[in-house]
Each structure stands twice: as C-alpha cells, then as structure tokens.
Design a protein around this motif. Structure first.
Motif, PDB file in Angstrom:
ATOM      1  N   LEU A  80      31.471 -47.154  33.752  1.00 50.74           N
ATOM      2  CA  LEU A  80      33.360 -48.005  33.783  1.00 50.74           C
ATOM      3  C   LEU A  80      33.597 -48.454  33.111  1.00 50.74           C
ATOM      4  N   GLY A  81      32.911 -48.765  31.686  1.00 52.02           N
ATOM      5  CA  GLY A  81      33.236 -49.660  30.918  1.00 52.02           C
ATOM      6  C   GLY A  81      33.713 -49.146  29.979  1.00 52.02           C
ATOM      7  N   PRO A  83      33.682 -55.292  39.750  1.00 55.71           N
ATOM      8  CA  PRO A  83      34.795 -54.820  39.050  1.00 55.71           C
ATOM      9  C   PRO A  83      34.996 -55.258  37.680  1.00 55.71           C
ATOM     10  N   TYR A  84      34.474 -55.810  37.804  1.00 50.38           N
ATOM     11  CA  TYR A  84      34.040 -56.426  36.046  1.00 50.38           C
ATOM     12  C   TYR A  84      34.127 -55.313  34.542  1.00 50.38           C
ATOM     13  N   GLY A 101      39.442 -52.967  46.834  1.00 51.84           N
ATOM     14  CA  GLY A 101      40.398 -53.288  45.965  1.00 51.84           C
ATOM     15  C   GLY A 101      40.911 -53.666  44.716  1.00 51.84           C
ATOM     16  N   GLU A 102      39.911 -54.805  44.587  1.00 51.90           N
ATOM     17  CA  GLU A 102      40.254 -55.360  43.151  1.00 51.90           C
ATOM     18  C   GLU A 102      39.394 -54.520  42.147  1.00 51.90           C
ATOM     19  N   LEU A 103      38.101 -53.729  42.245  1.00 54.89           N
ATOM     20  CA  LEU A 103      37.974 -53.072  41.622  1.00 54.89           C
ATOM     21  C   LEU A 103      39.223 -51.741  40.533  1.00 54.89           C
ATOM     22  N   LEU A 104      39.753 -50.946  41.883  1.00 57.35           N
ATOM     23  CA  LEU A 104      40.633 -49.897  41.834  1.00 57.35           C
ATOM     24  C   LEU A 104      41.884 -50.175  40.954  1.00 57.35           C
ATOM     25  N   THR A 153      45.919 -50.635  46.468  1.00 56.45           N
ATOM     26  CA  THR A 153      47.378 -50.582  45.771  1.00 56.45           C
ATOM     27  C   THR A 153      47.591 -51.135  44.917  1.00 56.45           C
ATOM     28  N   SER A 154      46.615 -49.618  43.393  1.00 56.84           N
ATOM     29  CA  SER A 154      46.845 -49.604  42.428  1.00 56.84           C
ATOM     30  C   SER A 154      48.463 -48.490  42.545  1.00 56.84           C
TER      31      SER A 154
END
Length: 469
Positions: free
Chosen positions: A147-148, A169-170, A193-196, A219-220
């Motif tokens: 994911l990074g 999510p970082y 939500g924060e991840l997406l 909320t993307s």
C-alpha cells in the motif's frame, strides 16, 4: 547491470531460429501462457530463452498444480522461483504485472510471499493480483510496502477461505486507482475511512465479505465505482458521501436488524441494492443522473411498522432510472406494504426476475400501473397466488384473462416496442401476451421463451392477436 537483451550473432550457439527472431513483446506474451514448471524447463534450453524468462515484465507465479506434490518437489520449485526473482532484481527488470496464485502449504510461505512482493514493489510494479489459498479463517497480513508503493495502480487480493488484514493507514499509496479485496477484515486499529481517503487517485473500490467493524464511512473524493458486500452481523452502519460516485453496488446479507444505510451521491448512474433490506435508509440527495437500477433484495423485516417508509424512500431514490431490474419477491413486498403503484415517469426498460416460484400477476400489474414510457419489458414467468386477491368472487372463479388486463388501463402499452416473456404455467402468461399483442401498437418484437413444449394450437391462438401483420 542492465536487464538482459536479445542481442545475438548468427553464429551464436543459443540462436533458436524463428523463436529468437520474434520481438521480445511477442515472446513474453507467448511465455505468459506457460505454467511455472514449464518455464523452469524452458529456461535451461538456451541462454536466449533463459534471458527471455528473466526479462518478462509480466511475472505470473503459481504453485497450485503442486499442492499434492511431495515436499521435495515443492522445495525445488520454491528455490527456482527465489532464483528467478533474484536474477530479475540483479538485472533491474521492471515489473509491470505481478500475479501470484499460491497455496500456503509450508511454514515459511508467508515470509516468502512478503519477500517477493517487496521485490515487485522495488521494481516499480503497476499491477498486483494475489489469489491465495489459506486455511479457513487464517489472516493474510497485507505488507506495508504494497500500500506504500507509489508505482502501484491496481491491487487485487483474494484470500480464499481466509481473509485480508489491512495495515495502518499511514502507508497508503497515492497513485492507486483500483483496489479489490476479498474477504477483508478491518482491524480495530484501522480507520477504513482515513485509509481510503489517503488514496487520492482511487477510482474503483471493491470490498467483499467485510468484517471486523461496526460502521464504515466512505468519503473518497476520487472514487467513481464502489462495490460492497457484507455477510457479518457486526457491521451495522454504512455511510457513502461521495460526489463523483457513478457506480454503487451493495449486498448486505444479515440475520439481525438495526442496519442503516446513508447515501449522498448526486452523480450516481448505476445502483445495485441486494441481500437484506436495511432498517434505516437515507438518500440525502436525489439521483438525477441515474440510468440503471437493480433491486435484488431477498430478505425483509417480518414485523416492522416503518417498513413502508423505508421502501418508499428506496423507490423515490431510484425514481429517475431509465432501466430497472427487480426481483419478484421485492415486488410482492412492495404491494403488501402499500407502496404500489408507484410512478416511474422515466423508466424505459423493465426486467422482473423470478427468484422462486414465479412472478405473481397482481404485484406485476400494480408495478406496471405506475410506468408510462416503457419500451422494453422482460418477465421471467407468471404464477397466480390468490392469497392477496381482494375480490368478491371465490378465488377458484377469479381470472386473469384478457378482460382483467384491459380493465387496468395500463398506459405503458403506447410506447412498448419489445417484450420478452418466459412461459412456465402458460395460462396467465399467455393472457398477458395476447393483451400486449392486441394493445401495444408500436410493438416490434415479441420474444417468447418456454420451459416445456408448446402446442401448435397455443401458438396459433397467440398469433391471432398479433396486430403487426
């Protein structure tokens, strides 16, 4: 060291004739159809073919056909894969696609797969497709490096009988455009939500068999296609607040109540809602651009006073659709709750699907009463159920013949151009067919499908009503 090339001399002992004369892109395409064991054999035939096996930008690894092999065979195969990836790293081979179909049969498989993924990330991989065979309920921890990865554009992970665990999510990739995870378990320390929202370029998101969380908020600002399916009673609330969303599919199978769904997607064009009906539905904005709606609801609250209110809201949210697909049991529930007839003033294509015994005449007729501009009608099959018939005559005398249909004064027949009807019980279906043939003046196609042989007399009877000459 630069990656291997196909330079060669006509006197080179490794010259393989026509095969070596082909462009690398063509050869790599041919090699993509071979199994890994075949590639391992090919790589020792000649230097040229060894270079081609190493330099292929599309890496496809699989041990699925070795599941029943002995440990020695699997060990040799794993060593070959390790060596292949090391050589690709040594020659700095760029990886466009990394596909891994892998059965976890050894204790070091998780570490091995994580190492291969790290190599793919270091080589600028654009697409990763993982199809994993895990023990029932076993997690696959998606490595942080995946994911990074800034070069990654598409990620698909299918964990089989296990599930995918997301990292914090970082480490979210900023250029990821397509994310598909199945099954996926949201950890207690992961804010989905924060991840997406950190995926600034994400266009398509598909999360299958979601578990591990009670609520999800999407909320993307970039996602245009969102597919969600859930079979876990723990998830109670889904909120979708996305301006650019165009495609939304939700399948929510649940045995318990208390489920809520909130949607704000003013640019939605395609909408699917299936599984269990929710207890709270809030469409914050209309869908003025909605083209295609599919209602696949199969399970409904048995004792709930607010059901009609919920169903009315669902109908209002899809009122502007031009194409509607709906299953027969949902139509029956809508009639029972007093939600039909309902005005679909923009609907042109209607498909009523049979999900059990067949489409009942009364619910179908009530649905058709609210449709004005219909051009294409598809009905799987009709059946009669007198339980809902409110008529003074005994049920055995009740008839859905031509006179019944003509008494309904259905307005959609004025624009109707095509009908597809599946014959099952024949009697009621034939009466509707005859009515449409007689009254649909613009009708161009009447397609009749049947599950059992149809007599010539019945065909002749139907043709008598065909007004098209």
């Amino acid at each position: 060291m630069e990656q291997p090339t196909k330079q060669k001399s006509v006197h080179d002992a490794d010259d393989d004739g026509r095969f070596s004369d082909l462009p690398d892109e063509i050869v790599h395409r041919i090699l993509s159809f071979l199994r890994m064991r075949d590639l391992s054999r090919l790589s020792v035939v000649s230097r040229r073919r060894r270079e081609l096996c190493i330099s292929n930008p599309h890496l496809d690894l699989s041990n699925i056909d070795l599941i029943n092999s002995d440990e020695s065979s699997r060990s040799r195969f794993n060593s070959f894969v390790d060596r292949l990836i090391s050589l690709r790293w040594m020659h700095r081979v760029k990886t466009q696609t990394f596909r891994l179909r892998w059965s976890f049969v050894g204790g070091d498989d998780e570490y091995r797969v994580a190492t291969w993924l790290q190599h793919a990330v270091n080589m600028g991989v654009a697409r990763i497709n993982l199809e994993l065979v895990l023990d029932l309920g076993k997690p696959f921890d998606l490595p942080h490096c995946v994911l990074g990865c800034n070069s990654l554009r598409q990620l698909k992970v299918d964990a089989g009988d296990g599930f995918v665990k997301l990292p914090s999510p970082y480490f979210a990739a900023t250029n990821l455009q397509w994310l598909e995870l199945r099954p996926v378990r949201i950890g207690c320390n992961v804010n989905i939500g924060e991840l997406l929202s950190s995926f600034k370029s994400l266009k398509c998101l598909w999360l299958d068999k979601i578990s591990g969380t009670k609520s999800m908020t999407f909320t993307s600002p970039s996602v245009v296609s969102l597919i969600l399916s859930n079979y876990d009673d723990e998830l109670c609330n889904i909120s979708i607040l996305q301006e650019k969303l165009q495609v939304l599919g939700i399948s929510w199978s649940s045995k318990s109540g208390g489920k809520s769904l909130t949607i704000s997607a003013p640019n939605l064009k395609r909408f699917y809602l299936g599984g269990s009906a929710v207890d709270y539905y809030n469409c914050m904005k209309d869908f003025p651009h909605l083209f295609n709606a599919e209602m696949g609801l199969l399970s409904f609250p048995t004792h709930q006073a607010s059901s009609k209110h919920i169903f009315d809201k669902i109908l209002h949210s899809i009122q502007r659709a031009k194409c509607l697909t709906i299953n027969e049991c949902f139509v029956e529930v809508l009639l029972e709750q007093g939600c039909l007839p309902f005005l679909f003033d923009n609907l042109e294509h209607l498909t009523v699907r049979r999900s059990s015994r067949g489409v009942q005449v009364l619910p179908l007729c009530s649905l058709l009463r609210g449709i004005i501009k219909l051009k294409h009608l598809t009905v799987s099959c009709l059946t009669r159920d007198f339980a809902n018939v409110t008529n003074s005559m005994p049920s055995r005398e009740f008839s859905f013949k031509m006179g019944y249909w003509e008494s309904q004064d259905l307005m959609f027949t004025r624009q109707l151009k095509k009908v597809t009807m599946v014959l099952f019980d024949k009697e009621d279906e034939v009466e509707l067919i005859k009515y449409l043939l007689k009254n649909a003046e613009e009708l161009e196609v009447m397609e009749i499908l049947y599950t059992s042989p149809v007599s010539s007399d019945l065909i002749t009877e139907i043709r008598r009503y065909d007004q098209r000459g």
